[in-house]
Motif scaffolding. Structure first.
Motif, PDB file in Angstrom:
ATOM      1  N   LEU A  52      38.232  41.472  38.343  1.00  0.00           N
ATOM      2  CA  LEU A  52      37.261  42.518  38.671  1.00  0.00           C
ATOM      3  C   LEU A  52      37.199  43.678  37.693  1.00  0.00           C
ATOM      4  CD1 LEU A  52      38.046  42.783  42.506  1.00  0.00           C
ATOM      5  CD2 LEU A  52      36.050  41.719  41.461  1.00  0.00           C
ATOM      6  N   TYR A  53      38.210  43.852  36.842  1.00  0.00           N
ATOM      7  CA  TYR A  53      38.255  45.041  35.985  1.00  0.00           C
ATOM      8  C   TYR A  53      37.021  45.083  35.087  1.00  0.00           C
ATOM      9  CZ  TYR A  53      40.320  48.755  33.155  1.00  0.00           C
ATOM     10  OH  TYR A  53      40.565  49.942  32.524  1.00  0.00           O
ATOM     11  N   PRO A  54      36.275  46.209  35.109  1.00  0.00           N
ATOM     12  CA  PRO A  54      34.970  46.215  34.432  1.00  0.00           C
ATOM     13  C   PRO A  54      35.032  46.458  32.921  1.00  0.00           C
ATOM     14  CG  PRO A  54      35.285  48.248  35.650  1.00  0.00           C
ATOM     15  CD  PRO A  54      36.505  47.424  35.911  1.00  0.00           C
ATOM     16  N   CYS A  55      35.948  45.770  32.267  1.00  0.00           N
ATOM     17  CA  CYS A  55      35.988  45.664  30.796  1.00  0.00           C
ATOM     18  C   CYS A  55      36.467  44.240  30.598  1.00  0.00           C
ATOM     19  CB  CYS A  55      36.982  46.677  30.217  1.00  0.00           C
ATOM     20  SG  CYS A  55      37.610  46.249  28.555  1.00  0.00           S
ATOM     21  N   SER A  56      35.539  43.352  30.231  1.00  0.00           N
ATOM     22  CA  SER A  56      35.856  41.920  30.333  1.00  0.00           C
ATOM     23  C   SER A  56      36.973  41.503  29.380  1.00  0.00           C
ATOM     24  CB  SER A  56      34.603  41.070  30.142  1.00  0.00           C
ATOM     25  OG  SER A  56      33.993  41.392  28.921  1.00  0.00           O
ATOM     26  N   HIS A  57      37.005  42.042  28.148  1.00  0.00           N
ATOM     27  CA  HIS A  57      38.084  41.601  27.254  1.00  0.00           C
ATOM     28  C   HIS A  57      39.429  42.167  27.712  1.00  0.00           C
ATOM     29  CE1 HIS A  57      36.912  45.348  25.077  1.00  0.00           C
ATOM     30  NE2 HIS A  57      38.157  45.393  24.671  1.00  0.00           N
ATOM     31  N   LEU A  93      44.615  41.080  30.282  1.00  0.00           N
ATOM     32  CA  LEU A  93      45.585  41.333  31.357  1.00  0.00           C
ATOM     33  C   LEU A  93      45.917  40.044  32.095  1.00  0.00           C
ATOM     34  CD1 LEU A  93      47.234  43.453  32.943  1.00  0.00           C
ATOM     35  CD2 LEU A  93      45.289  43.616  34.518  1.00  0.00           C
ATOM     36  N   GLY A  94      44.901  39.204  32.332  1.00  0.00           N
ATOM     37  CA  GLY A  94      45.150  37.926  33.013  1.00  0.00           C
ATOM     38  C   GLY A  94      46.159  37.071  32.267  1.00  0.00           C
ATOM     39  N   THR A  95      46.030  37.036  30.944  1.00  0.00           N
ATOM     40  CA  THR A  95      46.983  36.270  30.123  1.00  0.00           C
ATOM     41  C   THR A  95      48.384  36.865  30.249  1.00  0.00           C
ATOM     42  OG1 THR A  95      45.176  35.892  28.588  1.00  0.00           O
ATOM     43  CG2 THR A  95      47.382  35.411  27.771  1.00  0.00           C
TER      44      THR A  95
END
Ligand code: FAD
Length: 116
Positions: free
Chosen positions: A50-55, A60-62
């Motif tokens: 959901l974080y509104p900065c896609s990169h 962060l997901g990685t």
């Protein structure tokens, strides 16, 4: 400097989000209930979605996959978050933060009382 009424850019969104996350970690219980642990995990795992900065979100997901959040205690969570923020600092060429000072920065303030 952009006026304060402008929509957040990546920098100001990041500062606000780190403030929220570190402060929430600072007040997380030392002995959280299973429900509190689950809620914290949900909060952190929602950010890459959901974080509104896609990169930023993808990055962060990685990181979360490589080093999953440690929600067993306040101390463990604050340390995980500090280390994760430091990884982002390194990536962006920013200074490393001394994680032994995380409570001073986000909870207690300096000993000289200048923030009281
Ligand atoms: P910030 O990094 O926002 O830090 C705010 C304050 O936190 C600092 O002034 C310092 O007092 C304290 N601090 C610094 N490091 C730590 C630490 N390790 N532990 C505890 N406290 C600390 N920007 C990008 O350009 N690319 C990205 O991929 C990116 N990913 C991000 C991912 C997330 C989850 C978040 C929340 C932000 C991300 N950002 C990204 C934004 C970036 O991290 C900064 O927030 C932004 O560049 C503003 O930096 P700043 O120098 O004001 O300080």
């Amino acid at each position: 400097k952009r006026p304060a009424y402008c929509p957040p850019d990546v920098e100001s969104l990041g500062r606000a989000t780190w403030t929220f996350l570190h402060t929430t970690a600072a007040y997380y219980p030392e002995s959280p209930t299973p429900t509190q642990r689950a809620h914290m995990l949900q909060l952190l795992h929602a950010l890459p979605q959901l974080y509104p900065c896609s990169h930023c979100a993808n990055d962060l997901g990685t990181r979360i996959q490589r080093q999953p959040p440690d929600v067993r205690s306040r101390t463990a969570l604050a340390a995980w978050l500090c280390a994760t923020h430091n990884e982002v600092n390194v990536m962006l060429g920013k200074p490393i933060f001394n994680c032994s000072r995380v409570d001073e920065r986000w909870k207690d303030g300096p000993q000289d009382g200048s923030c009281d």
